[in-house]
Design an enzyme around this catalytic site. Structure first.
Site, PDB file in Angstrom:
ATOM      1  CE1 TYR A  84      -5.360  -1.508 -12.168  1.00 42.19           C
ATOM      2  CE2 TYR A  84      -7.443  -2.627 -11.886  1.00 42.19           C
ATOM      3  CZ  TYR A  84      -6.220  -2.546 -12.484  1.00 42.19           C
ATOM      4  OH  TYR A  84      -5.825  -3.503 -13.385  1.00 42.19           O
ATOM      5  NE  ARG A 139      -3.626  -6.855  -5.867  1.00 42.14           N
ATOM      6  CZ  ARG A 139      -4.136  -7.745  -6.724  1.00 42.14           C
ATOM      7  NH1 ARG A 139      -3.410  -8.780  -7.114  1.00 42.14           N
ATOM      8  NH2 ARG A 139      -5.353  -7.616  -7.188  1.00 42.14           N
ATOM      9  NE  ARG A 188      -0.531  16.943 -18.385  1.00 48.00           N
ATOM     10  CZ  ARG A 188       0.716  16.890 -18.860  1.00 48.00           C
ATOM     11  NH1 ARG A 188       1.471  17.962 -18.860  1.00 48.00           N
ATOM     12  NH2 ARG A 188       1.189  15.750 -19.341  1.00 48.00           N
ATOM     13  CG  HIS A 207       5.399  15.326 -15.543  1.00 46.33           C
ATOM     14  ND1 HIS A 207       4.802  16.286 -16.319  1.00 46.33           N
ATOM     15  CD2 HIS A 207       5.539  14.243 -16.343  1.00 46.33           C
ATOM     16  CE1 HIS A 207       4.590  15.813 -17.538  1.00 46.33           C
ATOM     17  NE2 HIS A 207       5.027  14.569 -17.574  1.00 46.33           N
ATOM     18  CE  LYS A 218      -5.878  -5.144  -9.761  1.00 48.25           C
ATOM     19  NZ  LYS A 218      -5.674  -5.622 -11.127  1.00 48.25           N
ATOM     20  CD  GLU A 225       1.197 -10.045 -14.912  1.00 45.18           C
ATOM     21  OE1 GLU A 225       0.466 -10.515 -14.034  1.00 45.18           O
ATOM     22  OE2 GLU A 225       1.688  -8.902 -14.844  1.00 45.18           O
ATOM     23  CG  LEU A 247      -1.108  -7.743  -9.827  1.00 46.51           C
ATOM     24  CD1 LEU A 247      -0.650  -6.398  -9.261  1.00 46.51           C
ATOM     25  CD2 LEU A 247      -2.544  -7.655 -10.281  1.00 46.51           C
TER      26      LEU A 247
HETATM   27  N1  PDD Z   1      -6.789  -7.844 -13.379  1.00 51.16           N
HETATM   28  N2  PDD Z   1      -2.079  -9.713 -13.745  1.00 51.16           N
HETATM   29  C1  PDD Z   1      -2.593  -8.571 -14.237  1.00 51.16           C
HETATM   30  C2  PDD Z   1      -1.767  -7.732 -15.137  1.00 51.16           C
HETATM   31  C3  PDD Z   1      -3.895  -8.179 -13.862  1.00 51.16           C
HETATM   32  O1  PDD Z   1      -4.405  -7.024 -14.329  1.00 51.16           O
HETATM   33  C4  PDD Z   1      -4.663  -9.025 -13.024  1.00 51.16           C
HETATM   34  C5  PDD Z   1      -6.057  -8.668 -12.569  1.00 51.16           C
HETATM   35  C6  PDD Z   1      -4.080 -10.222 -12.558  1.00 51.16           C
HETATM   36  C7  PDD Z   1      -4.814 -11.150 -11.626  1.00 51.16           C
HETATM   37  O2  PDD Z   1      -4.934 -10.599 -10.341  1.00 51.16           O
HETATM   38  P1  PDD Z   1      -6.145 -10.971  -9.383  1.00 51.16           P
HETATM   39  O3  PDD Z   1      -6.169 -12.460  -9.272  1.00 51.16           O
HETATM   40  O4  PDD Z   1      -5.791 -10.324  -8.106  1.00 51.16           O
HETATM   41  O5  PDD Z   1      -7.394 -10.432 -10.005  1.00 51.16           O
HETATM   42  C8  PDD Z   1      -2.788 -10.523 -12.931  1.00 51.16           C
HETATM   43  C9  PDD Z   1      -8.023  -7.283 -12.909  1.00 51.16           C
HETATM   44  C10 PDD Z   1      -9.096  -8.269 -12.638  1.00 51.16           C
HETATM   45  C11 PDD Z   1      -8.444  -6.166 -13.855  1.00 51.16           C
HETATM   46  O6  PDD Z   1      -7.605  -5.345 -14.163  1.00 51.16           O
HETATM   47  O7  PDD Z   1      -9.604  -6.107 -14.249  1.00 51.16           O
END
Ligand code: PDD
Length: 284
Positions: free
Chosen positions: A32, A51, A99, A101, A146, A178, A202
């Site tokens: 996503y 990305r 379903r 895997h 992501k 993070e 990320l």
């Molecule tokens: N989250 N790290 C993680 C684990 C994240 O889920 C996100 C973003 C970031 C920051 O990435 P960016 O600057 O590209 O938004 C770092 C989004 C906003 C979410 O899941 O809602």
């Protein structure tokens, strides 16, 4: 309720149908993006779309559109929904099939969905700063993707929320990775430090904008892991994300950071970030 995207169609949300055996629903088998909308236009859209394609490729999924088509489609959605300040959520799953895997055969097409919503900028939190907790990073070893699988992130964020905090800052064996939905930074003696863009975090688009702003404005920025002790002893701490922008952190667990107010360099970065938003709008 507004309109949504399902595959190559824009339709009313009330008419959107997702199969009960969609692999996103059953396995979290998909990727996503969240893209900010300022004044009706998508901010850093190209970077987010890049990305999105990279995340899909890393889990061996092919986005069934070329980038130009996809960009036109999501821009059309933003226009039809007349979003001013908000966000676009988009996801791609490995499609719907019985379903199992193992990946389905090539006849099963991935499913693209997207919707928008109005979200104001978090002005008050950005002006006053937020509190955070520190938690163990219990996620997998491909946090660079992501992925739709967010259970550890959700558990961490819930714990923060239950403690009256905005974010949970995660660490592996004492090294800060993070936030649960943001990147994390410390500032010590004028230098900004954040975890390098490895498989353990990320590589946030906001993080990349911040790195560039620092380079352009001679603000020292280094990508080196730091310890939770450095976090507690930092002059300033902030987190960043698409929806939180540059967000000062003024307390972590019981420890007040600096003088308990957003710090000078964090505030400078916030101003630079706003200038970037404005200049991108004018360059449209
Ligand atoms: N989250 N790290 C993680 C684990 C994240 O889920 C996100 C973003 C970031 C920051 O990435 P960016 O600057 O590209 O938004 C770092 C989004 C906003 C979410 O899941 O809602």
């Amino acid at each position: 309720m507004g309109k949504v995207i399902i595959n190559d169609q824009i339709t009313e949300r009330s008419e959107a149908v997702i199969d009960i055996e969609d692999r996103g629903y059953q396995f979290g088998d998909g990727v996503y993006e969240v893209i900010r909308i300022y004044d009706g236009s998508l901010f850093t859209a190209e970077e987010h779309l890049n990305r999105f394609y990279q995340s899909a490729e890393k889990i061996k999924m092919i986005v069934p559109f070329d980038k130009k088509q996809l960009r036109a489609l999501v821009e059309q959605l933003v226009k039809e929904n007349q979003v001013k300040d908000g966000s676009l959520y988009m996801q791609l799953t490995r499609g719907a099939s019985p379903r199992n895997h193992v990946f389905p055969g090539e006849e099963i097409q991935p499913v693209l969905t997207a919707y928008t919503k109005e979200v104001p900028r978090p002005e008050e939190a950005m002006a006053n700063g937020v509190k955070a907790i520190v938690v163990d990073d219990i996620r997998w070893l491909r946090c660079d993707i992501k992925s739709l699988n967010l259970l550890p992130n959700i558990l961490a964020k819930q714990e923060a929320s239950e403690q009256g905090c905005f974010e949970a800052i995660q660490h592996r064996n004492g090294l800060v990775t993070e936030g649960s939905s943001s990147n994390a930074y410390i500032i010590k003696d004028g230098k900004i430090q954040t975890h390098p863009a490895t498989n353990l975090i990320l590589n946030g688009i906001t993080r990349q904008v911040i790195a560039k702003l620092c380079a352009e404005n001679d603000i020292p920025f280094s990508e080196e892991p730091f310890h939770i002790d450095d976090l507690f002893n930092a002059d300033e701490v902030f987190i960043s994300s698409t929806t939180s922008e540059v967000m000062p952190v003024i307390q972590i667990d019981e420890q007040v950071i600096g003088d308990g107010k957003p710090g000078r360099i964090t505030s400078q970065l916030q101003s630079l970030f706003v200038a970037k938003i404005e200049s991108d709008k004018h360059n449209k």
